[in-house]
Scaffold this motif. Structure first.
Motif, mmCIF file in Angstrom:
data_model
loop_
_atom_site.group_PDB
_atom_site.id
_atom_site.type_symbol
_atom_site.label_atom_id
_atom_site.label_comp_id
_atom_site.label_asym_id
_atom_site.label_seq_id
_atom_site.Cartn_x
_atom_site.Cartn_y
_atom_site.Cartn_z
ATOM 1 N N LEU A 51 10.345 -8.608 11.065
ATOM 2 C CA LEU A 51 10.318 -7.836 12.308
ATOM 3 C C LEU A 51 9.130 -8.211 13.182
ATOM 4 O O LEU A 51 9.230 -8.198 14.418
ATOM 5 C CB LEU A 51 10.285 -6.341 11.991
ATOM 6 C CG LEU A 51 11.579 -5.708 11.490
ATOM 7 C CD1 LEU A 51 11.330 -4.284 11.014
ATOM 8 C CD2 LEU A 51 12.640 -5.719 12.587
ATOM 9 N N ARG A 52 8.007 -8.564 12.564
ATOM 10 C CA ARG A 52 6.797 -8.856 13.342
ATOM 11 C C ARG A 52 6.452 -10.350 13.359
ATOM 12 O O ARG A 52 5.329 -10.721 13.676
ATOM 13 C CB ARG A 52 5.631 -8.038 12.802
ATOM 14 C CG ARG A 52 5.830 -6.535 12.960
ATOM 15 C CD ARG A 52 4.565 -5.745 12.695
ATOM 16 N NE ARG A 52 4.135 -5.834 11.307
ATOM 17 C CZ ARG A 52 2.864 -5.913 10.914
ATOM 18 N NH1 ARG A 52 1.906 -5.943 11.814
ATOM 19 N NH2 ARG A 52 2.559 -5.965 9.640
ATOM 20 N N ASN B 206 6.453 0.196 11.922
ATOM 21 C CA ASN B 206 7.669 -0.486 12.375
ATOM 22 C C ASN B 206 8.421 0.269 13.462
ATOM 23 O O ASN B 206 9.399 -0.259 14.008
ATOM 24 C CB ASN B 206 8.613 -0.753 11.200
ATOM 25 C CG ASN B 206 8.133 -1.835 10.275
ATOM 26 O OD1 ASN B 206 8.309 -1.740 9.069
ATOM 27 N ND2 ASN B 206 7.523 -2.886 10.810
ATOM 28 N N GLU C 210 9.043 -1.816 16.319
ATOM 29 C CA GLU C 210 10.084 -2.855 16.245
ATOM 30 C C GLU C 210 11.485 -2.272 16.234
ATOM 31 O O GLU C 210 12.461 -2.993 16.022
ATOM 32 C CB GLU C 210 9.884 -3.709 14.988
ATOM 33 C CG GLU C 210 8.732 -4.693 15.052
ATOM 34 C CD GLU C 210 7.380 -4.021 14.954
ATOM 35 O OE1 GLU C 210 6.523 -4.278 15.823
ATOM 36 O OE2 GLU C 210 7.178 -3.234 14.013
ATOM 37 N N SER D 265 0.163 -4.739 15.828
ATOM 38 C CA SER D 265 1.243 -3.753 15.755
ATOM 39 C C SER D 265 1.213 -2.886 17.009
ATOM 40 O O SER D 265 0.295 -2.985 17.834
ATOM 41 C CB SER D 265 1.107 -2.863 14.509
ATOM 42 O OG SER D 265 0.080 -1.905 14.701
#
Length: 325
Positions: free
Chosen positions: A113-114, A152, A155, A198
């Motif tokens: 995701l990152r 998350n 995301e 993040s």
């Protein structure tokens, strides 16, 4: 990809090596994933003599190939959360059900995701990863629930591109109680530099641990609020647990009457430490909070928390008009 060679294997790590993305696999056979976190299940599996002698590494494209030749269950629900607010309790309750696969905070998903993997390739890899986790290794599995890491929530739009129909919830708690927990034992996202870039990051320097935790918690709650409003997530307060698993969360997870009874077998246990008895600690945390922490939390996190509460109450009123909440 040789399908037979990967039966019983699950992806445990995704990383970049010499400019190429790789997948590390571990053999689980038909062992159920009952541990509070996926990393705990991995640690247990790696102790097996087989996994100490044999390992499997493949290219990232293997995940996409896996989905084509051996598709697993599609995710039935995603659990997002503000950390230290009952998400592990929910996942452990669902783990009581034989027909549920519950994957809690798998590092490979966070890594993808990152990552800087191109968008199309990344989405294909994420779909393949969850397809691998959704394999019917026992033959009775019908639902796949994924609990993500707290950070998350940033995301979520990407995950929605991959799985636009999968329902999701955002679990949160009074921010002072969350902050006290992180002061006692900070999570990875509450330690500067621990998790990398993040949605919680900001450019301004912080003056104390209390300031840092409160500000990141405020950004976390604000992100949850924004995503709930943008993508229709279900906002759930820790105060609703565990009773909500017999009510609106039972409906959210599509649990039948018998399953609602079964999930409560885990309620008396401490979610993160199953051998210990769970004891509510909200009052203790409030008493423990210092004046500085209270001040920082009120300044940085109280507004998004109250907005989440307002939205949650409004949604419940719209669902059950005339019911006093």
């Amino acid at each position: 990809m040789e399908r037979l060679n990967l039966e019983g294997w699950l992806p445990i790590r995704v990383w970049q090596e010499a400019g190429q993305w790789q997948v590390d696999w571990c053999w689980f056979g038909d062992t159920r994933l009952h541990q509070p976190f996926f990393r705990d299940a991995v640690e247990d599996a790696l102790r097996l003599p087989f996994n100490q002698a044999f390992r499997r590494k493949t290219a990232l494209s293997t995940l996409s190939d896996w989905q084509v030749c051996s598709p697993g269950l599609m995710p039935s629900a995603f659990i997002f959360h503000a950390s230290r607010c009952g998400s592990t309790l929910i996942s452990q309750m669902l783990a009581q059900l034989d027909n549920h696969i519950v994957i809690s905070e798998p590092p490979p998903l966070d890594a993808l995701l990152r990552s800087d993997v191109p968008a199309v390739e990344r989405c294909a890899a994420i779909k393949g990863l969850l397809s691998a986790y959704g394999q019917r290794r026992l033959g009775v599995e019908q639902r796949l629930v994924i609990k993500l890491d707290a950070w998350n929530i940033g995301e979520l739009p990407l995950l929605r591109e991959c799985f636009p129909e999968t329902p999701w919830l955002f679990l949160y708690r009074d921010p002072l109680e969350i902050a006290v927990s992180h002061l006692r034992r900070p999570g990875m996202h509450m330690v500067p530099g621990m998790i990398g870039a993040s949605v919680l990051d900001e450019e301004f320097p912080f003056s104390s641990r209390e300031d840092y935790i409160a500000r990141r918690l405020g950004r976390l709650l604000a992100s949850g609020l924004a995503q709930c409003r943008a993508f229709g997530g279900l906002a759930v307060n820790y105060s609703e647990l565990p009773q909500a698993m017999a009510g609106r969360l039972a409906a959210f997870f599509a649990l039948d009457i018998e399953q609602r009874r079964q999930v409560f077998a885990a309620v008396g246990q401490h979610a993160k430490q199953p051998l210990q008895v769970f004891v509510g600690d909200s009052d203790d945390k409030r008493r423990e909070a210092s004046a500085l922490l209270c001040e920082q939390v009120e300044h940085w996190a109280r507004v998004p928390y109250e907005a989440l509460e307002k939205d949650r109450s409004l949604r419940q009123l719209l669902q059950w008009p005339g019911v006093l909440l």
